[in-house]
Design an enzyme around this catalytic site. Sequence first.
Site, PDB file in Angstrom:
ATOM      1  CG  HIS A  46      38.411  65.049 -26.570  1.00 35.38           C
ATOM      2  ND1 HIS A  46      38.476  64.986 -25.726  1.00 35.38           N
ATOM      3  CD2 HIS A  46      39.250  66.098 -27.283  1.00 35.38           C
ATOM      4  CE1 HIS A  46      39.658  66.341 -24.826  1.00 35.38           C
ATOM      5  NE2 HIS A  46      39.825  67.120 -26.375  1.00 35.38           N
ATOM      6  CE  LYS A  47      40.270  55.828 -28.726  1.00 35.44           C
ATOM      7  NZ  LYS A  47      41.245  56.521 -28.287  1.00 35.44           N
ATOM      8  CG  PHE A  48      32.820  60.928 -22.926  1.00 35.51           C
ATOM      9  CD1 PHE A  48      32.030  59.503 -22.991  1.00 35.51           C
ATOM     10  CD2 PHE A  48      32.219  61.961 -22.907  1.00 35.51           C
ATOM     11  CE1 PHE A  48      30.543  60.041 -22.572  1.00 35.51           C
ATOM     12  CE2 PHE A  48      31.202  62.054 -22.215  1.00 35.51           C
ATOM     13  CZ  PHE A  48      30.580  61.904 -22.681  1.00 35.51           C
ATOM     14  CG  ASN A 180      29.805  73.624 -11.546  1.00 33.84           C
ATOM     15  OD1 ASN A 180      30.566  73.692 -10.970  1.00 33.84           O
ATOM     16  ND2 ASN A 180      29.499  75.107 -11.090  1.00 33.84           N
ATOM     17  CG  PHE A 181      29.759  71.572  -7.797  1.00 34.94           C
ATOM     18  CD1 PHE A 181      30.686  72.738  -7.250  1.00 34.94           C
ATOM     19  CD2 PHE A 181      28.839  71.696  -8.040  1.00 34.94           C
ATOM     20  CE1 PHE A 181      31.047  73.562  -6.677  1.00 34.94           C
ATOM     21  CE2 PHE A 181      28.536  73.282  -7.035  1.00 34.94           C
ATOM     22  CZ  PHE A 181      29.411  73.959  -6.620  1.00 34.94           C
ATOM     23  CG  LEU A 182      33.501  65.685 -13.335  1.00 31.37           C
ATOM     24  CD1 LEU A 182      32.364  64.188 -13.138  1.00 31.37           C
ATOM     25  CD2 LEU A 182      33.384  65.399 -14.802  1.00 31.37           C
ATOM     26  CB  CYS A 183      35.033  66.437  -7.984  1.00 35.03           C
ATOM     27  SG  CYS A 183      36.193  65.517  -6.274  1.00 35.03           S
ATOM     28  CB  VAL A 184      37.520  61.297 -10.653  1.00 36.69           C
ATOM     29  CG1 VAL A 184      37.159  59.614  -9.743  1.00 36.69           C
ATOM     30  CG2 VAL A 184      36.239  61.338 -10.668  1.00 36.69           C
ATOM     31  CB  SER A 190      43.324  55.306 -13.061  1.00 35.90           C
ATOM     32  OG  SER A 190      43.414  53.810 -11.790  1.00 35.90           O
ATOM     33  NE  ARG A 192      38.045  56.766 -20.192  1.00 37.24           N
ATOM     34  CZ  ARG A 192      38.017  56.996 -20.356  1.00 37.24           C
ATOM     35  NH1 ARG A 192      38.375  58.435 -20.136  1.00 37.24           N
ATOM     36  NH2 ARG A 192      37.229  57.836 -21.294  1.00 37.24           N
ATOM     37  CG  LEU A 193      34.409  55.756 -11.261  1.00 37.98           C
ATOM     38  CD1 LEU A 193      34.673  56.606  -9.984  1.00 37.98           C
ATOM     39  CD2 LEU A 193      33.168  54.932 -11.407  1.00 37.98           C
ATOM     40  CB  THR A 216      33.357  77.031 -17.548  1.00 41.87           C
ATOM     41  OG1 THR A 216      33.257  76.055 -15.569  1.00 41.87           O
ATOM     42  CG2 THR A 216      32.595  77.586 -17.841  1.00 41.87           C
ATOM     43  CG  LEU A 432      28.010  80.082  -8.986  1.00 42.10           C
ATOM     44  CD1 LEU A 432      26.578  79.116  -7.718  1.00 42.10           C
ATOM     45  CD2 LEU A 432      27.890  81.311  -8.591  1.00 42.10           C
TER      46      LEU A 432
END
Length: 432
Positions: A46-48, A180-184, A190, A192-193, A216, A432
């Site tokens: 977990h560098k970030f 919420n809704f983090l989606c790539v 790959s 790193r977005l 969450t 949600l």
Amino acid sequence: MEDNNPISPSGSQTQNPNGNLPSESDVSVDALARKVQESLSLAKRHKFWETQPVGQFKDLGDSSLPEGPIEPPTPLSEVKQEPYNLPNLYEWITCDMDSDEMCSEVYNLLSNNYVEDDENMFRFNYSKEFLRWALRPPGYFKSWHIGVRAKSSKKLVAFITGVPARIRARDSVVIMAEINFLCVHKKLRSKRLAPVMIKEVTRRVHLENIWQAAYTAGVVLPTPISTCQYWHRSLNPKKLIDVGFSRLGARMTMSRTIKLYKLPDSTATPGFRKMEPHDVPAVTRLLRKYLSQFLVAPDFDEDDVEHWLLPKVDVVDSYLVESPETHEITDFCSFYTLPSSILGNQNYSTLKAAYSYYNVSTTTPLLQLMNDALIVAKQKDYDVFNALDVMQNESFLKELKFGPGDGKLHYYLYNYRINHIMRPSELGLVLL
């Protein structure tokens, strides 16, 4: 955040690779911290997240650290005014969820690339109406609905959102962003977005002078304030078994299974009815009183209750009990609709799932109230009813024939420390 909900309860489909972590109830906090560290390869330490103002594993159980904000607010003039740099083939956009065209683009990105179970059998399928409801609560900021486009094709390839919420932690009500809704897009995983997107939504939240957030995830990050489990109640067992969502139990036939999960044709509680607009003040009072007992819970006012809990077709359903004698509103239950696409099945394309939301029992036993909720969900053709073991839900899960799923849902706060890992029953928040 991405991977934020387990989908499948069947033993082989583990949404969360760390799903076998012991619960906090059966290990000490120190042992949990060690277990978490062991479960992460060195490359993934977990560098970030170690650079962010979040609880760190090394601090688990250190009661000398003060509860509350981890870092003080920055003067607004010092918040970065320009967006973070993306790889040069991509550009930021703000997604206007009022626009049908934009809403369709977001829907298509999520329905093809958002959370799947490990076996690639099910994928969340949030409807456009659901997304508009989830992303436009009172006081929302359009600038917090963030997309990434490919410059050449103009295709939407990534998405992350925040909405404002008042969340009480112990005795402090804090304005937070719910992320919420983090989606790539699958083809860009790959690049790193995700860290850049998290930094960008954080920057935009800070520009509104808000410094805390709640989110969450199905994966373990530094550091959960609580870890909850999904439970699943079959409403259409034959379909669930046919699509591989659940399995026929040992020594069980299909007909015995159908009989086991059969529900009455009508609800049992006198005065049980659908919530209506004129009920908002009474439901708000009931909900505020109930949520006051939990360590972390939303601080709902009437506008919030009107937005989040007034029934919307195929989005959210709410029922209450109005005493036939006094006409007082005594009990309340609600669930939201989150279907999953069934991948690669010739007979079925959609799994219709209800998710338990907020439930308050004062006069009607919670067991009876939730059984009535199951009955109305069955009447509306839901296939499965899901519930987290938060609030007082644990008291009805086994009795009403819910089975434990094997995914976990971890709750996190950004830039806010709570000194002990909470039991799910101390948590009054459903994201949600």
